[in-house]
Design a protein around this motif. Structure first.
Motif, mmCIF file in Angstrom:
data_model
loop_
_atom_site.group_PDB
_atom_site.id
_atom_site.type_symbol
_atom_site.label_atom_id
_atom_site.label_comp_id
_atom_site.label_asym_id
_atom_site.label_seq_id
_atom_site.Cartn_x
_atom_site.Cartn_y
_atom_site.Cartn_z
ATOM 1 N N GLY A 87 47.123 30.789 25.371
ATOM 2 C CA GLY A 87 46.631 32.164 25.463
ATOM 3 C C GLY A 87 45.756 32.558 24.290
ATOM 4 O O GLY A 87 44.997 33.522 24.365
ATOM 5 N N HIS A 88 45.869 31.798 23.203
ATOM 6 C CA HIS A 88 45.086 32.128 22.005
ATOM 7 C C HIS A 88 43.936 31.157 21.757
ATOM 8 O O HIS A 88 43.387 31.105 20.651
ATOM 9 C CB HIS A 88 46.027 32.244 20.795
ATOM 10 N N MET A 89 43.541 30.421 22.802
ATOM 11 C CA MET A 89 42.285 29.652 22.704
ATOM 12 C C MET A 89 41.165 30.677 22.643
ATOM 13 O O MET A 89 41.142 31.630 23.429
ATOM 14 C CB MET A 89 42.024 28.835 23.984
ATOM 15 N N GLY B 14 45.668 39.174 16.122
ATOM 16 C CA GLY B 14 44.778 39.590 15.046
ATOM 17 C C GLY B 14 43.376 39.017 15.147
ATOM 18 O O GLY B 14 42.455 39.480 14.481
ATOM 19 N N ARG B 15 43.215 37.965 15.992
ATOM 20 C CA ARG B 15 41.893 37.367 16.129
ATOM 21 C C ARG B 15 41.140 38.007 17.287
ATOM 22 O O ARG B 15 41.659 38.885 17.961
ATOM 23 C CB ARG B 15 42.048 35.853 16.336
ATOM 24 N N LYS B 16 39.916 37.546 17.478
ATOM 25 C CA LYS B 16 39.099 38.132 18.543
ATOM 26 C C LYS B 16 38.737 37.095 19.609
ATOM 27 O O LYS B 16 38.491 35.940 19.280
ATOM 28 C CB LYS B 16 37.799 38.685 17.953
ATOM 29 N N GLY B 17 38.676 37.571 20.859
ATOM 30 C CA GLY B 17 38.166 36.719 21.937
ATOM 31 C C GLY B 17 39.126 35.668 22.434
ATOM 32 O O GLY B 17 38.715 34.701 23.072
ATOM 33 N N CYS B 18 40.448 35.872 22.162
ATOM 34 C CA CYS B 18 41.436 34.923 22.690
ATOM 35 C C CYS B 18 41.451 35.013 24.221
ATOM 36 O O CYS B 18 41.182 36.064 24.801
ATOM 37 C CB CYS B 18 42.836 35.245 22.179
ATOM 38 N N LEU C 1 51.329 27.940 33.433
ATOM 39 C CA LEU C 1 50.772 29.146 32.811
ATOM 40 C C LEU C 1 51.422 30.378 33.404
ATOM 41 O O LEU C 1 51.547 30.501 34.620
ATOM 42 C CB LEU C 1 49.256 29.205 33.059
ATOM 43 N N THR C 2 51.860 31.279 32.541
ATOM 44 C CA THR C 2 52.481 32.525 32.975
ATOM 45 C C THR C 2 51.545 33.668 32.609
ATOM 46 O O THR C 2 51.359 33.980 31.430
ATOM 47 C CB THR C 2 53.849 32.710 32.287
ATOM 48 N N ILE C 3 50.926 34.265 33.636
ATOM 49 C CA ILE C 3 49.907 35.285 33.393
ATOM 50 C C ILE C 3 50.557 36.654 33.508
ATOM 51 O O ILE C 3 50.855 37.123 34.614
ATOM 52 C CB ILE C 3 48.740 35.183 34.415
ATOM 53 N N GLY C 4 50.818 37.275 32.384
ATOM 54 C CA GLY C 4 51.438 38.597 32.387
ATOM 55 C C GLY C 4 50.778 39.445 31.314
ATOM 56 O O GLY C 4 49.559 39.535 31.260
ATOM 57 N N THR C 5 51.611 40.029 30.448
ATOM 58 C CA THR C 5 51.076 40.801 29.325
ATOM 59 C C THR C 5 50.137 39.918 28.499
ATOM 60 O O THR C 5 49.079 40.338 28.076
ATOM 61 C CB THR C 5 52.230 41.290 28.426
ATOM 62 N N GLY C 6 50.567 38.687 28.262
ATOM 63 C CA GLY C 6 49.700 37.686 27.630
ATOM 64 C C GLY C 6 49.553 36.509 28.576
ATOM 65 O O GLY C 6 49.726 36.670 29.787
ATOM 66 N N ILE C 7 49.239 35.341 28.022
ATOM 67 C CA ILE C 7 49.259 34.121 28.837
ATOM 68 C C ILE C 7 50.195 33.126 28.146
ATOM 69 O O ILE C 7 49.877 32.606 27.077
ATOM 70 C CB ILE C 7 47.856 33.504 29.005
ATOM 71 N N GLY C 8 51.363 32.920 28.756
ATOM 72 C CA GLY C 8 52.305 31.934 28.229
ATOM 73 C C GLY C 8 51.917 30.564 28.757
ATOM 74 O O GLY C 8 51.374 30.448 29.856
ATOM 75 N N SER C 9 52.193 29.534 27.971
ATOM 76 C CA SER C 9 51.790 28.201 28.414
ATOM 77 C C SER C 9 52.835 27.164 28.038
ATOM 78 O O SER C 9 53.505 27.278 27.008
ATOM 79 C CB SER C 9 50.443 27.826 27.795
ATOM 80 N N GLY D 181 39.419 28.882 31.288
ATOM 81 C CA GLY D 181 40.499 28.402 30.423
ATOM 82 C C GLY D 181 41.261 27.250 31.053
ATOM 83 O O GLY D 181 41.594 26.264 30.393
ATOM 84 N N ILE D 182 41.545 27.367 32.360
ATOM 85 C CA ILE D 182 42.265 26.283 33.046
ATOM 86 C C ILE D 182 41.423 25.009 33.014
ATOM 87 O O ILE D 182 41.930 23.915 32.746
ATOM 88 C CB ILE D 182 42.620 26.680 34.506
ATOM 89 N N ALA D 183 40.116 25.159 33.238
ATOM 90 C CA ALA D 183 39.228 23.981 33.214
ATOM 91 C C ALA D 183 39.253 23.328 31.829
ATOM 92 O O ALA D 183 39.308 22.094 31.709
ATOM 93 C CB ALA D 183 37.809 24.383 33.600
#
Ligand SMILES: [Zn+2]
Length: 317
Positions: free
Chosen positions: A160-162, A174-178, A132-140, A241-243
């Protein structure tokens, strides 16, 4: 002839990073230049070709591994879509190959970073990792049984979009709560700014118009209430999220990297225990979290590493 080098390129929305990578993953002559993506694909491509030619004058290269922020077709070398660069169907692999005479390999940047850590970094002794790359977003990126998991469309994972919070903050998708709207570096800055604007008393008050992640992390270490609240919340969401991902994939190791992790060594303290509290009980003893070792060079190392490692993919018809 000396050592064989592959040129690793990591093309992101703000910077193009480049370096010569040897078979042990050591990176020489690293450099980072602005992408200037707003000037369009032709401009970006000609800048990259100039950069490659400068490297070719320096050393004989055996190929170019390209990591790029966006959806790619690795088989054809086409960048199908990149919101960060505003690209659609750019045959970057072919263009660079024809301009430089070098074989090219193309891969998505989050998967490249995962491969970099798997080939040469914190994940190198494992057959299944989650990176996981935690920056501007979360890359996986996910490696399962020594194969890169890319899913049915070839574009997975997008951890990142879960969705983790119903009706949560609006995401760039565009979605909410990612997940990345709650646990990324930009989520921390945004939520701190919101609380400052709501009138919360904080040492960050004077910085509110130019708030950076470093500012919030510094205030957090000084015990500032607002910063403690925001960082604690982000960490709780990160652990959640990791869990979830550990429950799905049960990897041998979770590798964490990106600006948020690189900037502050104490941010990860206690995170492994927080994840253990949240995972399915049978997996508690298997949770292992390690810090990424390649920093912002993981993507270019992973792209270059494709030349020496014949990695299979899981999924992608
Ligand atoms: Zn999203």
């Amino acid at each position: 002839m000396g050592e064989q080098y592959i040129l690793g390129l990591d093309i992101g929305g703000t910077a193009v990073k480049a370096g010569m990578v040897n078979p042990r993953g050591e990176i020489n002559h690293f450099q980072s230049i602005p992408t200037n993506g707003q000037q369009g694909p032709d401009h970006v491509l000609s800048t990259i070709i100039d950069l490659v030619r400068a490297f070719q004058e320096r050393e004989i290269l055996a190929g170019i591994g390209i990591a790029i922020a966006g959806a790619v077709d690795s088989k054809t070398g086409v960048c199908k879509y990149s919101p960060n660069l505003n690209w659609k169907n750019v045959p970057i692999g072919q263009i660079i190959r024809e301009s430089t005479g070098l074989e090219t390999k193309l891969i998505n940047d989050a998967n490249a970073a995962c491969l970099g850590e798997y080939f040469f970094g914190a994940g190198r002794n494992f057959s299944s990792i989650l990176c996981l790359t935690i920056g501007t977003g979360i890359g996986s990126g996910i490696i399962l049984d020594n194969k890169l998991f890319v899913g049915n469309s070839g574009l997975a994972p997008e951890a990142g979009h879960m969705a983790v919070l119903k009706g949560g903050p609006r995401c760039s998708c565009g979605r909410k709560g990612c997940w990345e709207t709650l646990a990324s570096a930009s989520a921390i800055i945004k939520r701190a700014a919101e609380r400052i604007n709501a009138g919360t008393n904080t040492v960050l008050n004077d910085l509110k118009d130019s708030l950076s992640l470093e500012d919030v992390l510094k205030a957090w270490q000084q015990g500032d209430n607002l910063a403690v609240e925001v960082i604690t919340e982000a960490k709780e969401y990160l652990a959640m999220g990791i869990a979830n991902l550990v429950n799905l994939f049960n990897p041998q190791c979770v590798v964490l990297g990106g600006g948020l992790i690189d900037l502050n060594s104490e941010f990860c303290a206690g995170l492994e225990d927080m994840v253990k509290e949240l995972v399915f009980p049978s997996f508690q003893d298997t949770v292992l979290i390690k810090k990424a070792q390649l920093g912002n060079k993981a993507g270019l190392a992973g792209g270059a590493g494709l030349f020496w490692n014949n990695i299979e993919t899981l999924g992608d018809r």
